[in-house]
Design a protein around this motif. Sequence first.
Motif, short mmCIF file in Angstrom:
data_model
loop_
_atom_site.label_atom_id
_atom_site.label_comp_id
_atom_site.label_asym_id
_atom_site.label_seq_id
_atom_site.Cartn_x
_atom_site.Cartn_y
_atom_site.Cartn_z
N THR A 74 3.05 -18.49 7.54
CA THR A 74 2.62 -18.49 8.55
C THR A 74 3.03 -17.45 9.72
OG1 THR A 74 3.98 -20.04 9.33
CG2 THR A 74 1.96 -20.89 8.40
N GLU A 75 4.17 -16.91 9.28
CA GLU A 75 4.83 -15.83 10.23
C GLU A 75 5.45 -15.05 9.53
OE1 GLU A 75 7.63 -17.59 12.87
OE2 GLU A 75 6.22 -18.64 14.14
N GLY A 76 5.53 -13.54 9.72
CA GLY A 76 6.37 -12.80 9.02
C GLY A 76 5.80 -12.00 7.62
N GLY A 77 4.35 -12.17 7.60
CA GLY A 77 3.64 -11.79 6.44
C GLY A 77 3.43 -10.42 6.73
N VAL A 78 3.05 -9.93 5.29
CA VAL A 78 2.73 -8.38 5.15
C VAL A 78 1.44 -8.27 4.44
CG1 VAL A 78 5.09 -7.78 5.14
CG2 VAL A 78 3.99 -7.73 3.13
N SER A 79 0.96 -7.35 4.47
CA SER A 79 -0.46 -6.80 3.89
C SER A 79 0.04 -6.33 2.38
CB SER A 79 -1.51 -5.79 4.39
OG SER A 79 -2.34 -5.56 3.83
N VAL A 80 -0.40 -6.83 1.17
CA VAL A 80 0.04 -6.25 -0.04
C VAL A 80 -1.17 -5.71 -0.78
CG1 VAL A 80 1.12 -7.29 -2.23
CG2 VAL A 80 1.67 -8.34 -0.08
N PRO A 81 -0.79 -4.59 -1.39
CA PRO A 81 -1.88 -3.93 -2.21
C PRO A 81 -2.00 -4.68 -3.31
CG PRO A 81 0.11 -2.64 -2.20
CD PRO A 81 0.18 -3.74 -1.44
N GLY A 82 -3.45 -4.51 -3.91
CA GLY A 82 -3.66 -4.99 -5.20
C GLY A 82 -5.01 -4.59 -5.61
N GLU A 83 -5.59 -5.14 -6.72
CA GLU A 83 -6.96 -4.76 -7.21
C GLU A 83 -7.74 -5.85 -7.36
OE1 GLU A 83 -4.75 -1.17 -9.83
OE2 GLU A 83 -5.68 -2.99 -10.84
N LEU A 84 -9.10 -5.46 -7.45
CA LEU A 84 -10.31 -6.61 -7.55
C LEU A 84 -10.77 -6.30 -8.78
CD1 LEU A 84 -11.66 -6.93 -3.98
CD2 LEU A 84 -10.06 -8.35 -5.09
N TYR A 85 -11.07 -7.53 -9.54
CA TYR A 85 -11.86 -7.30 -10.74
C TYR A 85 -13.02 -8.57 -10.70
CZ TYR A 85 -8.55 -4.24 -13.09
OH TYR A 85 -7.67 -3.27 -13.23
N ASP A 136 8.67 -5.32 1.68
CA ASP A 136 8.65 -4.19 2.67
C ASP A 136 8.65 -3.02 1.40
OD1 ASP A 136 8.42 -5.60 4.96
OD2 ASP A 136 10.75 -5.73 4.79
N SER A 137 8.44 -3.34 0.26
CA SER A 137 8.49 -1.87 -0.55
C SER A 137 7.16 -1.14 -0.89
CB SER A 137 9.02 -2.53 -1.89
OG SER A 137 7.65 -3.39 -2.53
N GLY A 138 6.07 -1.84 -0.21
CA GLY A 138 4.72 -1.31 -0.35
C GLY A 138 3.99 -1.61 -1.60
N GLY A 139 4.35 -2.47 -2.25
CA GLY A 139 3.62 -3.04 -3.42
C GLY A 139 4.48 -2.95 -4.70
N TRP A 140 3.68 -3.47 -5.87
CA TRP A 140 4.37 -3.69 -7.01
C TRP A 140 4.63 -2.33 -7.63
CZ3 TRP A 140 7.45 -6.83 -9.18
CH2 TRP A 140 7.54 -6.70 -10.74
N ARG A 141 3.74 -1.47 -7.57
CA ARG A 141 3.97 -0.18 -8.23
C ARG A 141 5.17 0.69 -7.34
NH1 ARG A 141 -1.86 -0.01 -9.56
NH2 ARG A 141 -1.90 -0.14 -11.72
N ALA A 142 5.08 0.73 -5.87
CA ALA A 142 6.25 1.03 -5.32
C ALA A 142 7.72 0.56 -5.66
CB ALA A 142 5.90 1.05 -3.84
N HIS A 143 7.53 -0.45 -5.79
CA HIS A 143 8.84 -1.35 -5.92
C HIS A 143 9.24 -0.95 -7.40
CE1 HIS A 143 11.91 -4.33 -7.02
NE2 HIS A 143 11.14 -4.54 -8.03
N GLN A 144 8.53 -0.79 -8.50
CA GLN A 144 8.90 -0.39 -9.86
C GLN A 144 9.25 1.28 -9.77
OE1 GLN A 144 5.39 -1.66 -12.24
NE2 GLN A 144 6.83 -2.84 -13.17
#
Length: 119
Positions: A41-52, A105-113
């Motif tokens: 409810t607080e402190g969220g971020v927008s996370v990149p992903g993909e739609l299928y 805060d990493s910018g998404g899964w690929r950025a984290h990896q």
Amino acid sequence: MRGGRVHPGIARYPFLGEARTAPRYRFYACEGGFPALWPVTEGGVSVPGELYALPLAAVRDEFMPVEPPELELAVIELADGSASLAVVLRPEVHARGEGLVDISDSGGWRAHQASPGHR
């Protein structure tokens, strides 16, 4: 996610494009080597992903059986306000907190990896 562990099972379904969640989630790297959303409810971020475009039968029979048991199906909010099915952490897994690293805060899964600190 294209190139991910589960992708071969859904690759034959139409890829609708990249998307972002509404900024209502925290994003975790789980000990088993997979990403997970957690609604907040607080402190969220927008996370990149993909739609299928997966038929519900494919979600039931092909997608969910290969997802880690720490995840469950949920309806999430996308950045444009629309809704989508996605997998999120099970409440009991989040409550335990073991094996979870907040990578919001990493910018998404690929950025984290791709980050130097990723093992």
